[in-house]
Design a protein around this motif. Structure first.
Motif, PDB file in Angstrom:
ATOM      1  N   ASP A 139       0.803  -1.224   0.000  1.00 30.10           N
ATOM      2  CA  ASP A 139       0.000   0.000   0.000  1.00 30.10           C
ATOM      3  C   ASP A 139       0.838   1.277   0.000  1.00 30.10           C
ATOM      4  OD1 ASP A 139      -2.472  -1.140  -0.156  1.00 30.10           O
ATOM      5  OD2 ASP A 139      -2.762  -1.272   2.003  1.00 30.10           O
ATOM      6  N   GLY A 140       2.069   1.214   0.494  1.00 36.90           N
ATOM      7  CA  GLY A 140       2.908   2.412   0.502  1.00 36.90           C
ATOM      8  C   GLY A 140       2.482   3.414   1.562  1.00 36.90           C
ATOM      9  N   TRP A 141       3.015   4.620   1.444  1.00 37.46           N
ATOM     10  CA  TRP A 141       2.696   5.656   2.414  1.00 37.46           C
ATOM     11  C   TRP A 141       1.260   6.138   2.221  1.00 37.46           C
ATOM     12  CZ3 TRP A 141       5.839   6.443   6.363  1.00 37.46           C
ATOM     13  CH2 TRP A 141       7.196   6.141   6.222  1.00 37.46           C
ATOM     14  N   ARG A 142       0.463   6.033   3.276  1.00 38.66           N
ATOM     15  CA  ARG A 142      -0.904   6.541   3.269  1.00 38.66           C
ATOM     16  C   ARG A 142      -1.123   7.324   4.551  1.00 38.66           C
ATOM     17  NH1 ARG A 142      -4.252   4.329  -0.547  1.00 38.66           N
ATOM     18  NH2 ARG A 142      -3.440   2.528  -1.674  1.00 38.66           N
ATOM     19  N   PRO A 143      -1.974   8.384   4.520  1.00 39.07           N
ATOM     20  CA  PRO A 143      -2.201   9.159   5.740  1.00 39.07           C
ATOM     21  C   PRO A 143      -2.759   8.293   6.858  1.00 39.07           C
ATOM     22  CG  PRO A 143      -3.057  10.321   3.826  1.00 39.07           C
ATOM     23  CD  PRO A 143      -2.697   8.941   3.368  1.00 39.07           C
ATOM     24  N   GLY A 144      -2.201   8.470   8.037  1.00 38.37           N
ATOM     25  CA  GLY A 144      -2.718   7.820   9.238  1.00 38.37           C
ATOM     26  C   GLY A 144      -3.462   8.844  10.087  1.00 38.37           C
ATOM     27  N   PRO A 145      -3.455   8.677  11.404  1.00 38.37           N
ATOM     28  CA  PRO A 145      -4.128   9.652  12.276  1.00 38.37           C
ATOM     29  C   PRO A 145      -3.611  11.068  12.040  1.00 38.37           C
ATOM     30  CG  PRO A 145      -3.489   7.704  13.515  1.00 38.37           C
ATOM     31  CD  PRO A 145      -2.854   7.573  12.169  1.00 38.37           C
ATOM     32  N   THR A 146      -4.489  12.045  12.086  1.00 35.97           N
ATOM     33  CA  THR A 146      -4.103  13.435  11.838  1.00 35.97           C
ATOM     34  C   THR A 146      -4.887  14.378  12.735  1.00 35.97           C
ATOM     35  OG1 THR A 146      -3.852  15.106  10.094  1.00 35.97           O
ATOM     36  CG2 THR A 146      -5.828  13.749  10.016  1.00 35.97           C
ATOM     37  N   VAL A 147      -4.361  15.540  12.964  1.00 37.68           N
ATOM     38  CA  VAL A 147      -5.046  16.574  13.741  1.00 37.68           C
ATOM     39  C   VAL A 147      -4.689  17.927  13.147  1.00 37.68           C
ATOM     40  CG1 VAL A 147      -3.168  16.750  15.436  1.00 37.68           C
ATOM     41  CG2 VAL A 147      -5.465  17.509  16.057  1.00 37.68           C
ATOM     42  N   ASP A 148      -5.620  18.841  13.092  1.00 42.41           N
ATOM     43  CA  ASP A 148      -5.413  20.170  12.515  1.00 42.41           C
ATOM     44  C   ASP A 148      -5.878  21.212  13.512  1.00 42.41           C
ATOM     45  OD1 ASP A 148      -5.196  22.460  11.037  1.00 42.41           O
ATOM     46  OD2 ASP A 148      -6.438  21.769   9.368  1.00 42.41           O
ATOM     47  N   LYS A 149      -4.945  22.000  14.029  1.00 43.24           N
ATOM     48  CA  LYS A 149      -5.269  23.056  14.989  1.00 43.24           C
ATOM     49  C   LYS A 149      -5.898  24.262  14.302  1.00 43.24           C
ATOM     50  CE  LYS A 149      -3.038  26.090  18.386  1.00 43.24           C
ATOM     51  NZ  LYS A 149      -1.754  26.476  19.009  1.00 43.24           N
ATOM     52  N   GLY A 150      -5.597  24.425  13.014  1.00 44.87           N
ATOM     53  CA  GLY A 150      -6.082  25.603  12.309  1.00 44.87           C
ATOM     54  C   GLY A 150      -5.244  26.834  12.563  1.00 44.87           C
ATOM     55  N   ALA A 151      -4.140  26.646  13.245  1.00 44.78           N
ATOM     56  CA  ALA A 151      -3.221  27.749  13.559  1.00 44.78           C
ATOM     57  C   ALA A 151      -1.852  27.138  13.842  1.00 44.78           C
ATOM     58  CB  ALA A 151      -3.723  28.549  14.756  1.00 44.78           C
ATOM     59  N   ARG A 152      -0.853  28.002  14.042  1.00 42.98           N
ATOM     60  CA  ARG A 152       0.498  27.509  14.279  1.00 42.98           C
ATOM     61  C   ARG A 152       0.602  26.884  15.672  1.00 42.98           C
ATOM     62  NH1 ARG A 152       4.546  32.067  13.423  1.00 42.98           N
ATOM     63  NH2 ARG A 152       3.871  31.706  11.282  1.00 42.98           N
ATOM     64  N   TRP A 153       1.294  25.746  15.729  1.00 45.73           N
ATOM     65  CA  TRP A 153       1.553  25.087  17.003  1.00 45.73           C
ATOM     66  C   TRP A 153       2.772  25.701  17.692  1.00 45.73           C
ATOM     67  CZ3 TRP A 153      -1.690  20.974  18.241  1.00 45.73           C
ATOM     68  CH2 TRP A 153      -2.391  20.375  17.183  1.00 45.73           C
ATOM     69  N   SER A 154       2.810  25.640  18.984  1.00 46.20           N
ATOM     70  CA  SER A 154       4.066  25.851  19.702  1.00 46.20           C
ATOM     71  C   SER A 154       4.803  24.531  19.703  1.00 46.20           C
ATOM     72  CB  SER A 154       3.802  26.287  21.144  1.00 46.20           C
ATOM     73  OG  SER A 154       3.296  25.195  21.908  1.00 46.20           O
ATOM     74  N   PRO A 155       6.140  24.524  19.930  1.00 48.51           N
ATOM     75  CA  PRO A 155       6.857  23.250  19.955  1.00 48.51           C
ATOM     76  C   PRO A 155       6.268  22.263  20.965  1.00 48.51           C
ATOM     77  CG  PRO A 155       8.427  25.028  19.767  1.00 48.51           C
ATOM     78  CD  PRO A 155       7.084  25.672  19.997  1.00 48.51           C
ATOM     79  N   ALA A 156       5.910  22.751  22.131  1.00 46.65           N
ATOM     80  CA  ALA A 156       5.350  21.854  23.145  1.00 46.65           C
ATOM     81  C   ALA A 156       4.010  21.291  22.696  1.00 46.65           C
ATOM     82  CB  ALA A 156       5.190  22.593  24.472  1.00 46.65           C
ATOM     83  N   GLU A 157       3.190  22.140  22.114  1.00 48.86           N
ATOM     84  CA  GLU A 157       1.894  21.671  21.624  1.00 48.86           C
ATOM     85  C   GLU A 157       2.065  20.661  20.491  1.00 48.86           C
ATOM     86  OE1 GLU A 157      -0.987  25.575  22.281  1.00 48.86           O
ATOM     87  OE2 GLU A 157       0.256  25.409  20.473  1.00 48.86           O
ATOM     88  N   ALA A 158       3.014  20.944  19.578  1.00 49.01           N
ATOM     89  CA  ALA A 158       3.265  20.027  18.472  1.00 49.01           C
ATOM     90  C   ALA A 158       3.719  18.660  18.999  1.00 49.01           C
ATOM     91  CB  ALA A 158       4.317  20.601  17.529  1.00 49.01           C
ATOM     92  N   GLY A 159       4.539  18.685  20.033  1.00 50.87           N
ATOM     93  CA  GLY A 159       5.000  17.437  20.624  1.00 50.87           C
ATOM     94  C   GLY A 159       3.866  16.657  21.260  1.00 50.87           C
ATOM     95  N   GLU A 160       2.993  17.341  21.984  1.00 52.13           N
ATOM     96  CA  GLU A 160       1.853  16.664  22.597  1.00 52.13           C
ATOM     97  C   GLU A 160       0.928  16.078  21.529  1.00 52.13           C
ATOM     98  OE1 GLU A 160      -0.078  19.450  25.112  1.00 52.13           O
ATOM     99  OE2 GLU A 160       1.610  19.620  26.509  1.00 52.13           O
ATOM    100  N   ALA A 161       0.714  16.833  20.458  1.00 54.87           N
ATOM    101  CA  ALA A 161      -0.148  16.354  19.379  1.00 54.87           C
ATOM    102  C   ALA A 161       0.473  15.133  18.694  1.00 54.87           C
ATOM    103  CB  ALA A 161      -0.375  17.463  18.357  1.00 54.87           C
ATOM    104  N   ALA A 162       1.783  15.202  18.468  1.00 53.32           N
ATOM    105  CA  ALA A 162       2.469  14.078  17.818  1.00 53.32           C
ATOM    106  C   ALA A 162       2.378  12.818  18.670  1.00 53.32           C
ATOM    107  CB  ALA A 162       3.925  14.432  17.547  1.00 53.32           C
ATOM    108  N   ARG A 163       2.556  12.964  19.986  1.00 54.23           N
ATOM    109  CA  ARG A 163       2.472  11.800  20.872  1.00 54.23           C
ATOM    110  C   ARG A 163       1.073  11.188  20.850  1.00 54.23           C
ATOM    111  NH1 ARG A 163       6.687  10.671  24.007  1.00 54.23           N
ATOM    112  NH2 ARG A 163       8.310  12.251  24.321  1.00 54.23           N
ATOM    113  N   ALA A 164       0.062  12.035  20.833  1.00 56.25           N
ATOM    114  CA  ALA A 164      -1.315  11.533  20.787  1.00 56.25           C
ATOM    115  C   ALA A 164      -1.582  10.802  19.468  1.00 56.25           C
ATOM    116  CB  ALA A 164      -2.294  12.689  20.965  1.00 56.25           C
ATOM    117  N   LEU A 165      -1.081  11.347  18.380  1.00 58.84           N
ATOM    118  CA  LEU A 165      -1.258  10.702  17.086  1.00 58.84           C
ATOM    119  C   LEU A 165      -0.531   9.356  17.033  1.00 58.84           C
ATOM    120  CD1 LEU A 165      -0.811  13.767  14.706  1.00 58.84           C
ATOM    121  CD2 LEU A 165      -2.953  12.592  15.252  1.00 58.84           C
TER     122      LEU A 165
END
Length: 305
Positions: free
Chosen positions: A265-291
Motif C-alpha cells: 500500500d505504501g505511504w498513506r495518511p494515518g491519524p491526523t489533527v489540525d489546529k487551524g493555527a500555528r503550534w508551539s513546539p510543546a503543543e506540536a509534541g503533545e499532538a504528535a504523541r497523541a497521534l
C-alpha cells in the motif's frame, strides 16, 4: 506454457544470473523474444564473478529451447549503454514491448563505515540504471505514440524489502531501492498517456546477493521439493506484469516471495489533527504523541534487533 508473451520483445537487465536469468527464461518460455543484458561482473560490481559470459549462456539456453534471444553487454548505468540497449531490441527485432529492470549489486557496510564510493556505485547501478533505461525506452514509446502508433508497453522495476522497510548494513542499497519505488510512481503517472504501464516488484529469493540469508531454505522431500527461495518463484508475476494481460495495472508495487504475492500500500495518511493555527513546539509534541498512540507501529527494519 500459455504463450502469454507470444511475439513480444522484452529487455531484461542483469539477466545473466539469479532473478534476471529466471525472468528471461520464463519470458522466453511464454513466447517473448528476449534481449539478455549483463556485464558479467562480480557481486560487488567488479571482475567477472567467476563467469565470463553469463548473458551468452542464458541466450544459448533460450535458443536451445526453441526461443529467440540476443545478448547486450553494455553498461545500462551510462547513457550510451542504456541507449544501445533499446536500439539492440529495435535493430534486432523491430520493436520493444517490455523493459524489466533488474541489474544490481551490493556494497554492504554499516553507515559509519560506508564510503562515498560505495554509496555512489550502488546508487549508480540500481537507481541511475533504472532511470536511464526507462528514459530511453520511454523516449521510443512516446515517439511511437506521437506518430499514431500508441504502444502497449510495460515496465517492471525491481525494488526490495530493503527499499520498503530499510535493512541494517544496507543504507546505500535501501536508499536506492526506495528511490526506485518513487521513480516507478512518477513514471506510471507520466507515461500512461503514451500507452506505457509501469509497476515494481520487491522480490525475496536466493541469489548471489542473498545466498547467505537464505542458505538454509533449500527444497527438501518433506516439503514436496518446493524451494521457497528459488528465484523462479518470482518470475511468473514478472511475466504477467510484462504482458498485455496486465493492461489495467500501473503504479503498483508487489512483494513476491515463495508462493506469496502481496500488493504493497505504501505511504498513506494515518491519524491526523489540525489546529487551524500555528503550534508551539510543546503543543506540536503533545499532538504528535497523541497521534502516535493511535497509529499503527512501523514494521521493523530488516536486521534490527
Amino acid at each position: 506454457m500459455t504463450g502469454l508473451c507470444e511475439g513480444s520483445v522484452v529487455v531484461v537487465t542483469g539477466a545473466g544470473r539469479g532473478l534476471g536469468r529466471a525472468h528471461a527464461l520464463a519470458l522466453a518460455a511464454e513466447g517473448a523474444r528476449v534481449v539478455v543484458n549483463d556485464l558479467g561482473v562480480g557481486l560487488a560490481g567488479s571482475g567477472s564473478g567467476g563467469a565470463a559470459e553469463p548473458a551468452q549462456r542464458v541466450a544459448d539456453e533460450i535458443t536451445a529451447h526453441g526461443g529467440q534471444a540476443v545478448v547486450h553487454r553494455g553498461d545500462i548505468a551510462t547513457t550510451d549503454g542504456a541507449a544501445s540497449l533499446v536500439s539492440t531490441a529495435l535493430e534486432t527485432y523491430g520493436r520493444l514491448d517490455t523493459l524489466v529492470n533488474n541489474a544490481g549489486f551490493l556494497r554492504d557496510r554499516m553507515l559509519v563505515n560506508l564510503s562515498e564510493d560505495d554509496w555512489d556505485d550502488v546508487m549508480r547501478v540500481h537507481l541511475k540504471g533504472h532511470f536511464l533505461t526507462l528514459k530511453h525506452a520511454a523516449g521510443h514509446w512516446r515517439a511511437e505514440a506521437k506518430a499514431g502508433r500508441t504502444p502497449r508497453a510495460r515496465v517492471v522495476n525491481t525494488s526490495s524489502g530493503a527499499g520498503l522497510l530499510g535493512s541494517v548494513g544496507q543504507g546505500n542499497y535501501s536508499a536506492a531501492k526506495a528511490g526506485i519505488l518513487g521513480l516507478t510512481l512518477v513514471a506510471a503517472a507520466e507515461l500512461g498517456r503514451y500507452g506505457v504501464r509501469v509497476n515494481a516488484v520487491a522480490p525475496a529469493a536466493r541469489t548471489r546477493m542473498t545466498e547467505q540469508t537464505f542458505a538454509d531454505t533449500m527444497a527438501t522431500p518433506e516439503d514436496g521439493g518446493f524451494d521457497a527461495m528459488a528465484p523462479e518463484n518470482v518470475s511468473p508475476l514478472v511475466v504477467w506484469l510484462g504482458s498485455d494481460a496486465s493492461a489495467e495495472v500501473s503504479g503498483r508495487v508487489f512483494e513476491a516471495e515463495a508462493g506469496r504475492i502481496t500488493v504493497m500500500d505504501g505511504w498513506r495518511p494515518g491519524p491526523t489533527v489540525d489546529k487551524g493555527a500555528r503550534w508551539s513546539p510543546a503543543e506540536a509534541g503533545e499532538a504528535a504523541r497523541a497521534l502516535l498512540a493511535d497509529a499503527e507501529g512501523p514494521r521493523p527494519v530488516y536486521g534490527a534487533e
